[in-house]
Design a protein around this motif. Structure first.
Motif, PDB file in Angstrom:
ATOM      1  N   ARG A  57     -27.577  -0.013  -0.148  1.00 17.84           N
ATOM      2  CA  ARG A  57     -27.870  -1.099  -0.637  1.00 17.84           C
ATOM      3  C   ARG A  57     -29.656  -1.274  -0.594  1.00 17.84           C
ATOM      4  NH1 ARG A  57     -23.087  -5.565   0.010  1.00 17.84           N
ATOM      5  NH2 ARG A  57     -21.508  -3.859  -0.096  1.00 17.84           N
ATOM      6  N   LEU A  58     -30.161  -2.153  -1.890  1.00 23.62           N
ATOM      7  CA  LEU A  58     -30.734  -2.257  -1.273  1.00 23.62           C
ATOM      8  C   LEU A  58     -31.066  -3.689  -2.365  1.00 23.62           C
ATOM      9  CD1 LEU A  58     -34.650  -1.726  -1.384  1.00 23.62           C
ATOM     10  CD2 LEU A  58     -34.339  -0.153  -3.985  1.00 23.62           C
ATOM     11  N   ALA A  59     -32.324  -4.597  -1.381  1.00 24.10           N
ATOM     12  CA  ALA A  59     -32.039  -5.788  -1.868  1.00 24.10           C
ATOM     13  C   ALA A  59     -33.868  -6.310  -1.760  1.00 24.10           C
ATOM     14  CB  ALA A  59     -31.192  -6.894  -1.756  1.00 24.10           C
TER      15      ALA A  59
ATOM     16  N   SER B 175     -36.694  -9.787  -3.761  1.00 25.45           N
ATOM     17  CA  SER B 175     -37.199 -10.858  -4.862  1.00 25.45           C
ATOM     18  C   SER B 175     -37.609 -10.536  -6.020  1.00 25.45           C
ATOM     19  CB  SER B 175     -37.294 -12.156  -3.902  1.00 25.45           C
ATOM     20  OG  SER B 175     -36.371 -12.487  -3.559  1.00 25.45           O
TER      21      SER B 175
ATOM     22  N   ASP C  49     -29.180 -12.486  -8.379  1.00 26.56           N
ATOM     23  CA  ASP C  49     -28.678 -13.545  -8.091  1.00 26.56           C
ATOM     24  C   ASP C  49     -27.314 -14.061  -7.199  1.00 26.56           C
ATOM     25  OD1 ASP C  49     -31.587 -14.635  -8.318  1.00 26.56           O
ATOM     26  OD2 ASP C  49     -31.119 -15.227 -10.452  1.00 26.56           O
TER      27      ASP C  49
ATOM     28  N   THR D 167     -22.753 -10.191 -10.022  1.00 24.99           N
ATOM     29  CA  THR D 167     -23.128  -8.657 -10.489  1.00 24.99           C
ATOM     30  C   THR D 167     -23.054  -8.779 -12.298  1.00 24.99           C
ATOM     31  OG1 THR D 167     -20.796  -7.968  -9.495  1.00 24.99           O
ATOM     32  CG2 THR D 167     -21.470  -6.344 -11.026  1.00 24.99           C
TER      33      THR D 167
ATOM     34  N   ARG E 286     -33.574 -12.178  -7.304  1.00 24.11           N
ATOM     35  CA  ARG E 286     -33.094 -11.389  -5.615  1.00 24.11           C
ATOM     36  C   ARG E 286     -32.222 -10.265  -6.582  1.00 24.11           C
ATOM     37  NH1 ARG E 286     -29.419 -10.260  -2.544  1.00 24.11           N
ATOM     38  NH2 ARG E 286     -29.992  -9.470  -0.610  1.00 24.11           N
TER      39      ARG E 286
ATOM     40  N   GLU F 287     -30.587  -6.890  -6.603  1.00 21.45           N
ATOM     41  CA  GLU F 287     -29.547  -6.456  -5.311  1.00 21.45           C
ATOM     42  C   GLU F 287     -29.121  -5.073  -5.884  1.00 21.45           C
ATOM     43  OE1 GLU F 287     -25.323  -6.078  -1.544  1.00 21.45           O
ATOM     44  OE2 GLU F 287     -26.871  -7.892  -2.591  1.00 21.45           O
TER      45      GLU F 287
ATOM     46  N   ARG G 188     -26.397  -1.857  -5.763  1.00 25.30           N
ATOM     47  CA  ARG G 188     -25.964  -0.754  -4.606  1.00 25.30           C
ATOM     48  C   ARG G 188     -25.375   0.590  -5.251  1.00 25.30           C
ATOM     49  NH1 ARG G 188     -20.647  -5.505  -3.604  1.00 25.30           N
ATOM     50  NH2 ARG G 188     -22.890  -6.993  -2.537  1.00 25.30           N
TER      51      ARG G 188
END
Length: 81
Positions: free
Chosen positions: A11-13, A15, A36, A39, A64, A66, A68
C-alpha cells in the motif's frame, strides 16, 4: 533508486493537490485506487513501464490518495497535473 517492487499487501498513501495524479507502472497485476477513503477505480497493469492515470478531476483539489498494489508490480514515478 529506479523503481519500487510491491511486496505482499503493498500500500502507498499520501496527500496531494492537483487535478490529476499519474503513476508509471510495470508488471502484471491490479492497482486499486482509493481517494479520500472511497475506491474510485481498479487498474489492470500489464507489460513494460506505462503511465497510468490514477485520478482525473475538473479542478485542482487536495485529496488523500491510497494505492493497493498486487505483489510484483513495479512503480517508477508519479506525475501530477
Amino acid at each position: 533508486m529506479d523503481d519500487v517492487t510491491a511486496g505482499p499487501d503493498a500500500r502507498l498513501a499520501f496527500s496531494y493537490r492537483a487535478k490529476n495524479a499519474n503513476l508509471v507502472l510495470a508488471g502484471t497485476g491490479k492497482v486499486t485506487v482509493i481517494v479520500d477513503g472511497r475506491t474510485t477505480k481498479t487498474i489492470d497493469v500489464s507489460g513494460s513501464p506505462t503511465l497510468y492515470r490514477l485520478t482525473d478531476d475538473k479542478d485542482p483539489r487536495t485529496a488523500r490518495l491510497e494505492l493497493r498494489l498486487d505483489e510484483g508490480l513495479e512503480a517508477y514515478a508519479f506525475a501530477f497535473g
